[in-house]
Each structure stands twice: as structure tokens, then as C-alpha cells.
Design a protein around this motif. Structure first.
Motif, PDB file in Angstrom:
ATOM      1  N   THR A  16      23.690  18.952   6.384  1.00 53.79           N
ATOM      2  CA  THR A  16      23.515  17.499   6.413  1.00 53.79           C
ATOM      3  C   THR A  16      23.096  16.930   5.062  1.00 53.79           C
ATOM      4  O   THR A  16      23.135  15.722   4.870  1.00 53.79           O
ATOM      5  CB  THR A  16      22.482  17.096   7.480  1.00 53.79           C
ATOM      6  OG1 THR A  16      21.260  17.786   7.234  1.00 53.79           O
ATOM      7  CG2 THR A  16      22.976  17.460   8.863  1.00 53.79           C
ATOM      8  N   ILE A 340      25.625   7.470   6.531  1.00 52.68           N
ATOM      9  CA  ILE A 340      26.014   8.817   6.100  1.00 52.68           C
ATOM     10  C   ILE A 340      26.394   8.803   4.628  1.00 52.68           C
ATOM     11  O   ILE A 340      26.140   9.764   3.897  1.00 52.68           O
ATOM     12  CB  ILE A 340      27.174   9.338   6.969  1.00 52.68           C
ATOM     13  CG1 ILE A 340      26.713   9.522   8.419  1.00 52.68           C
ATOM     14  CG2 ILE A 340      27.714  10.671   6.438  1.00 52.68           C
ATOM     15  CD1 ILE A 340      27.841   9.761   9.398  1.00 52.68           C
ATOM     16  N   ASP A 343      24.049   9.986   1.857  1.00 58.65           N
ATOM     17  CA  ASP A 343      23.945  11.413   1.573  1.00 58.65           C
ATOM     18  C   ASP A 343      25.260  12.005   1.075  1.00 58.65           C
ATOM     19  O   ASP A 343      25.262  13.047   0.426  1.00 58.65           O
ATOM     20  CB  ASP A 343      23.501  12.160   2.838  1.00 58.65           C
ATOM     21  CG  ASP A 343      22.085  11.794   3.242  1.00 58.65           C
ATOM     22  OD1 ASP A 343      21.148  12.502   2.845  1.00 58.65           O
ATOM     23  OD2 ASP A 343      21.918  10.783   3.935  1.00 58.65           O
ATOM     24  N   TYR A 391      26.498  13.714  12.514  1.00 57.86           N
ATOM     25  CA  TYR A 391      25.977  13.651  11.149  1.00 57.86           C
ATOM     26  C   TYR A 391      25.057  12.451  10.960  1.00 57.86           C
ATOM     27  O   TYR A 391      24.097  12.509  10.192  1.00 57.86           O
ATOM     28  CB  TYR A 391      27.125  13.635  10.134  1.00 57.86           C
ATOM     29  CG  TYR A 391      27.613  15.018   9.823  1.00 57.86           C
ATOM     30  CD1 TYR A 391      26.934  15.836   8.922  1.00 57.86           C
ATOM     31  CD2 TYR A 391      28.720  15.548  10.466  1.00 57.86           C
ATOM     32  CE1 TYR A 391      27.348  17.128   8.669  1.00 57.86           C
ATOM     33  CE2 TYR A 391      29.145  16.841  10.217  1.00 57.86           C
ATOM     34  CZ  TYR A 391      28.458  17.619   9.309  1.00 57.86           C
ATOM     35  OH  TYR A 391      28.865  18.901   9.057  1.00 57.86           O
ATOM     36  N   ALA A 394      21.791  13.570  12.267  1.00 52.81           N
ATOM     37  CA  ALA A 394      21.209  14.571  11.369  1.00 52.81           C
ATOM     38  C   ALA A 394      20.612  13.924  10.124  1.00 52.81           C
ATOM     39  O   ALA A 394      19.474  14.211   9.745  1.00 52.81           O
ATOM     40  CB  ALA A 394      22.265  15.597  10.987  1.00 52.81           C
ATOM     41  N   VAL A 395      21.346  13.038   9.466  1.00 48.76           N
ATOM     42  CA  VAL A 395      20.838  12.483   8.210  1.00 48.76           C
ATOM     43  C   VAL A 395      19.713  11.489   8.450  1.00 48.76           C
ATOM     44  O   VAL A 395      18.783  11.398   7.646  1.00 48.76           O
ATOM     45  CB  VAL A 395      21.973  11.831   7.364  1.00 48.76           C
ATOM     46  CG1 VAL A 395      23.024  12.851   6.998  1.00 48.76           C
ATOM     47  CG2 VAL A 395      22.605  10.640   8.058  1.00 48.76           C
TER      48      VAL A 395
END
Length: 637
Positions: A16, A340, A343, A391, A394-395
């Protein structure tokens, strides 16, 4: 001789957080260097060609040698443990992805780590002996079928001491499928096997097969009991695409609730009452569909159902999203992609996350698909939706952990107080936070509940940490364990990039300008009235919420702009019909998240209620139209 393809990624916390500039070396079985590569901003190398045996060997059940070639991959980045992976498998005409999870180098650790990938299960001639329901001990089952976002795997026989690893469920399925079947098999055969793998694992989770026996894991990687899971192995794209597409679905019979127990074996050296893996190839070549293959081996009333994926924030709306589509589902995906992007900066910014699927959204989706090895169609199908949702969770979890860490761990000097089983209070909460944060980077460390109570779960996590980092595994947190905790925590925390101060939605938006003006007037801020929703405006909105909670409801919050556990605990329910500043702030938060039909006016009317329900459904919350603690946390975090 055929050709296969390999891409390598380097990242943190299950990929991630990408690592740019990692050096990647690919060697053949004799140690000769074939490629020297460097990862890009998405943490990926280019796609390289590697020799492999011809595809026909992998379709012949009588061929007993390995129908693939093996290579060594070395990944090295400054400040991280060097990873050496031996036995990466390459098949003819197939793309493989070696996802390397790098660990920050902590003082006293070995600077290199070696992973030896075991031969493919179909080559080692080890028969399955999966234990079926008839041998089940009496015990409880879950109240409903849930698809876990993570699963804990024991790396050995259930009754043998071995490490436990916690991996994303989708990655677990991809790993098992890549270890159990050949990626060159027909697509219908691949899908039938993948669905059987998913169901086998879900049956273990649903029946709490190992948990009711007091084992701290959900499944093993031993084919004597379960399925082949090989830590560190490469994943094949032909398999991964199908897993992403069917994730969220499971097999059951009518009038049954439990996931059907899909026992299987290879059908060449072992026979079983269930599915024969090699037999699925023959049936697929005859034109059978995946469901027809499954019904051939299992009851013919077996059907496909859907179940919620725990911790993934939204469920697929049922139809693909493409250019020209409009609505809250589009807006949700635009918001996720923009987050997202912080990142993974190769994803272009969607300047107006307004729920209209335009060219900028198409470009962002294509870039996301390219980074995460999905077909670059620019269309959000089920597989892309699931991947974007995972994702995003996760981030944002990492971002939240980072902000909370700055508040919970306020000093770089470890405490001297000894805490152990039965202890309670702030030090225990801090310990639990640090253990959870570190566990994001070390899959063999369990997560714990951050409740301030030092129970058996916390003790087990402490022992796992102590074992992992060379301490006496007594479950007691004294000066030595505190020092090592701080050392590891500060090392891994330093690897997570700080959130960039970039505009989010609505650059130059007149409604955002009105919100900024109102925040300045009501709370004495000095925001630039530029119509750009950036970090300063977001922080001011949370500070406004904290101010109202203190002023209207007598809370005693620090007005710091961080929506953490104290703010969440202090929130109140805001219901339809409400008026005033709390409602205004909620409407402003909805607007900045792309729900532009809401114009902040401080009146919680039917229009606002409808949008709140839509937002709640998109976040996987109860869609009751009441803005309670969970809804506010999702809105303001």
C-alpha cells in the motif's frame, strides 16, 4: 523454448506504500545476472522477458517435471532489509508478478532476508488429505457469511509450532491458486478452481474450524489439512484477474447458509470425493463453464451468492462504470482514486470529483489498472471496483495511523513502567497502538483491540513481537521491551510518507469558497478563500466540529483538527430535522466528498437525508440517515 514475463514491485504494508528507486536484480538458476532494474514511483519495474518451457507441458497431466523455469530476484533499497527470493516461477506466455514487501531495517536485525519458494504443488506429488465436515468437532459457526479482508495463515501443520502470517484474503487466494494450479490452464478451469479455493477457505472461517480449538489462526498452509500457501511466491496475472473479478462471491446450496465445503485433489496421484484439478482442464476443453464444472463434481444445485467483504468500504453496484455514467457511485470512486493518488502519484488527479465519469476519470482508472496489474480498459468493473476499494481502505488506514501516532506516542523516550496481563489505562492503549502500527509492516505480528485493557490478545501480540525482535518472550512489557517497541515503531513510522498538501475536490469551486468564508466568520480562522479543498480547509472543518461539540454539548476536546478516538467518542447523533452549525458542517463535509447536490445551509432536510443514506451505503454502514459516530468518522477523517 517459450517465453514468460515478470514484473517486480517493492512496497510497504502489503504494497500500500510504494518504494521508488529500489534496485532489483534478476538472476537465472546459475546466478548469472539477467536484468538490473529500478522501481518507479509506483514501486514497479518494467515487464521483462524470461525463457520458460513450452506451454504444452503444463497442459499434460502425465508430464511429471516442472513445466516452468525458476529465477532469483533480489530487491534492495536504502534503509530496508534486502530481500532475496529464490525459485520465482515463470510459465510460457504468462505474466508473473513478484510483490516484495520490504521491511524497514531496524538496529540489530539481519540486513538480508532469504525466501525459498517451494516447488509448485502439482510437481511435488504430495496428495491432498483435506479434512471434511464429517470429521468436524462440535462447535460454533458464525452468524452469517462474511468475506474477511484479512486471513491468518499458520505456516505448517496445525499441531506443529510455526509462524502465523496475516495477509489480505484476496492475496491469499491468489497465492494458493498460483501454488495449486497452473496459470496456463483454460480460463473456465482456472475460475472453477479459484471458486473452490475461496469456498474452502470461507468454510474454514465460517465454521471457525481452528478458532474453536483455541488456535490463533484461520487456516494452515499444509495440504494434509488445507491448501498450499507459499509465503513470498510470485502471483500469475491470469489468476489474479479472475480473483479480483469474483471476490465477494461464494458457493452454497439453496436453503443452506454455510459456504459449501469444496474438497478437491489433483486427480492424478490422489483421488477424493470432490473436484479433480486436472479433470477441470478436460471439462473446460469440452466447453464447460466454471459453474458447470463445479456442478459436475459437487451437487448440481450449487449456486453463486454474494457476501459483504469486511472492512472494504463499498460493494460493487452491479453494473460497470464507464465514460458518461453519473451518480454517487462514480463520485465515490473519484474520491477514492484521488486519495490513492497521494500514495501512487502516477495516477492523474481528477480535478472535479462531481460524479460525472469524464475523460479525467477514465485516465485515472487506466493508470490505476496499470499500476495494479488489471486490464487497462478505463472501465470500473467488479475487479477494478474491489481493487480500488481495498487500496483506499489500506492507504487511509495508514494515514489515520500516522496522524493518531503523533498524538498517542508523544515522546521519543520510552516509559519505564512495567505493564503486563491485567494492566489497564493509557500506557496499555499506547502499547496496543504501537503493536497495531508495527503489525502493518510485519505480517507475522497479530493485531489487537485498542481498548486499554491488557488481555490475553495483547499478551500474545507482545510475545509475538518479542520473538520477532530477539527479546525474552515472557509477555511482560518492561524497559527492554518498551525500548525495542519505540525503536521499531519510529523506524517503520519514518518510512510512511507524510500526506501531501494538495488540492482535493473542487479547485476554484464557488461552494468551497462559501464554506471557507463561513468557517472564517464562525470560528475565527484565516483560510484562503480560493475554492480549493486542501488540508487547511479540511482541518478547519474538523476544528469547527470539535468547537461545536465543546460549545453545545459540554465536551472537553482539544480543538486540534484531528478526528481521532477522543473526538469520535464525543460525537452526538445528528438526525433529519436538525438545524444549526453541526448540520452545516456535515453538509460541508458531504459536499467536499463529491456529493455536490448538497448545498450547505444548516437545515437537515429530505435532500440531505437522502445523500447521507447514499454515503452510508457506499461506506458499508447502516443506511439509516442518522449521522452518528461511525458516519462522522468517515466524513471527517
Amino acid at each position: 523454448m517459450g517465453l514468460g514475463f515478470l514484473t517486480v514491485t517493492g512496497g510497504l504494508a502489503n504494497g500500500t506504500v510504494p518504494i521508488k528507486g529500489a534496485k532489483v536484480v534478476i538472476k537465472d538458476a546459475h546466478g548469472r545476472v539477467l536484468y538490473s532494474l529500478v522501481t518507479n514511483t509506483a514501486g514497479k519495474t518494467g515487464r521483462v522477458k524470461l525463457p520458460a518451457p513450452e506451454k504444452e507441458y503444463a497442459l499434460d497431466p502425465n508430464y511429471t517435471r516442472a513445466p516452468y523455469s525458476t529465477y532469483r530476484v533480489e530487491v534492495e533499497a536504502k534503509g530496508f532489509v534486502k530481500e532475496n527470493i529464490n525459485g520465482v516461477q515463470i510459465f510460457d506466455g504468462t505474466d508473473a508478478l513478484e510483490e516484495v514487501d520490504l521491511h524497514p531495517l531496524v538496529k540489530g536485525e539481519n540486513p538480508e532476508h532469504v525466501v525459498n519458494i517451494a516447488p509448485h504443488h502439482l510437481v511435488v506429488n504430495e496428495p491432498h488429505q483435506q479434512v471434511g465436515p464429517s470429521e468436524r468437532m462440535a462447535g460454533r459457526v458464525m452468524q452469517k457469511v462474511l468475506i474477511p479482508d484479512f486471513i491468518t495463515v499458520h505456516l505448517g501443520r496445525y499441531n506443529v509450532s510455526a509462524r502465523n502470517v496475516r495477509v489480505p484474503f484476496s492475496l491469499y487466494v491468489k497465492n494458493v491458486a498460483s501454488s495449486e494450479i497452473y496459470p496456463t490452464w483454460p480460463e473456465a478451469s482456472l475460475e472453477a478452481n479459484i471458486r473452490a479455493i475461496i469456498n474452502f477457505a470461507l468454510n474454514r472461517v465460517y465454521t471457525e474450524w481452528y478458532r474453536i480449538r483455541d488456535y490463533p489462526f484461520d487456516i494452515t498452509n499444509s495440504t494434509a489439512n488445507d491448501m498450499a500457501f507459499v509465503e513470498g511466491r510470485d502471483i500469475f496475472t491470469s489468476i489474479a484477474v479472475i480473483v479480483d473479478r469474483v471476490m465477494g462471491e461464494y458457493l452454497r446450496r439453496p436453503a443452506h447458509n454455510e459456504p459449501f465445503f469444496t474438497e478437491f485433489c489433483d486427480g492424478r496421484i490422489a483421488n477424493c470425493p470432490g473436484m479433480k484439478q486436472w479433470g477441470t482442464v478436460t471439462l473446460a476443453e469440452r466447453g464447460y463453464t466454471p459453474l458447470q464444472i463445479l456442478r459436475y463434481y459437487y451437487p448440481n444445485d450449487l449456486s453463486i451468492f454474494t457476501a459483504p467483504i469486511v472492512s472494504i468500504t463499498a460493494s460493487f453496484p452491479g453494473v460497470s462504470l464507464s465514460q458518461g455514467k453519473q451518480g454517487p457511485d462514480v463520485s465515490l470512486m473519484q474520491q477514492y482514486l484521488n486519495r490513492i493518488r497521494q500514495d501512487f502519484p502516477l495516477i492523474p488527479n481528477i480535478a472535479y470529483a462531481n460524479g460525472i465519469y469524464g475523460t479525467d476519470t477514465v485516465n485515472a482508472v487506466r493508470a490505476f489498472q496499470g499500476i495494479f496489474n488489471l486490464p487497462q480498459t478505463g472501465i470500473i468493473d467488479r475487479a477494478t471496483w474491489n481493487s480500488i476499494s481495498w487500496y483506499y481502505v489500506a492507504v487511509t488506514d495508514l494515514a489515520e495511523l500516522t496522524s493518531e501516532g503523533d498524538r498517542v506516542v508523544t515522546s521519543t523516550t520510552p516509559p519505564n513502567t512495567v505493564i503486563n496481563l491485567g494492566s489497564m489505562g493509557g500506557l496499555v492503549a499506547m502499547l496496543q497502538f504501537m503493536l497495531n502500527y508495527i503489525a502493518r509492516f510485519y505480517v507475522d505480528l497479530p493485531a489487537v483491540s485498542q481498548d486499554g485493557n491488557f488481555g490475553s490478545g495483547t499478551r500474545n501480540a507482545v510475545i509475538a513481537f518479542q520473538n520477532r525482535f530477539g527479546l525474552n518472550p515472557d509477555g511482560v512489557v518492561g524497559p527492554g521491551t518498551w525500548a525495542r517497541l519505540y525503536e521499531v515503531y519510529l523506524a517503520v513510522k519514518g518510512t510512511v510518507p507524510q500526506e501531501p498538501s494538495q488540492p482535493g475536490t473542487g479547485a476554484g469551486d464557488p461552494v468551497i469558497r462559501d464554506i471557507q468564508t463561513t468557517l472564517n466568520q464562525r470560528y475565527g480562522f484565516n483560510l484562503d478563500v480560493d475554492g480549493i479543498f486542501g488540508r487547511a480547509t479540511k482541518t478547519a472543518m474538523v476544528m469547527g466540529l470539535q468547537t461545536e461539540l465543546n460549545r453545545q454539548f459540554g465536551r472537553n476536546l482539544v480543538v486540534d483538527g484531528v478526528f481521532g478516538p477522543l473526538t469520535r467518542a464525543a460525537t452526538v447523533n445528528v438526525r433529519p430535522g436538525a438545524r444549526g452549525n453541526m448540520t452545516y458542517l456535515i453538509q460541508a463535509a458531504l459536499y467536499t466528498r463529491g456529493f455536490t447536490s448538497v448545498i450547505p445551509d444548516g437545515v437537515f432536510g429530505p435532500g440531505t437525508e437522502s445523500v447521507v443514506r447514499t454515503f452510508q451505503r457506499g461506506q458499508g454502514l447502516t443506511a439509516d440517515g442518522i449521522v452518528g459516530p461511525m458516519t462522522q468518522e468517515r466524513l471527517f477523517r
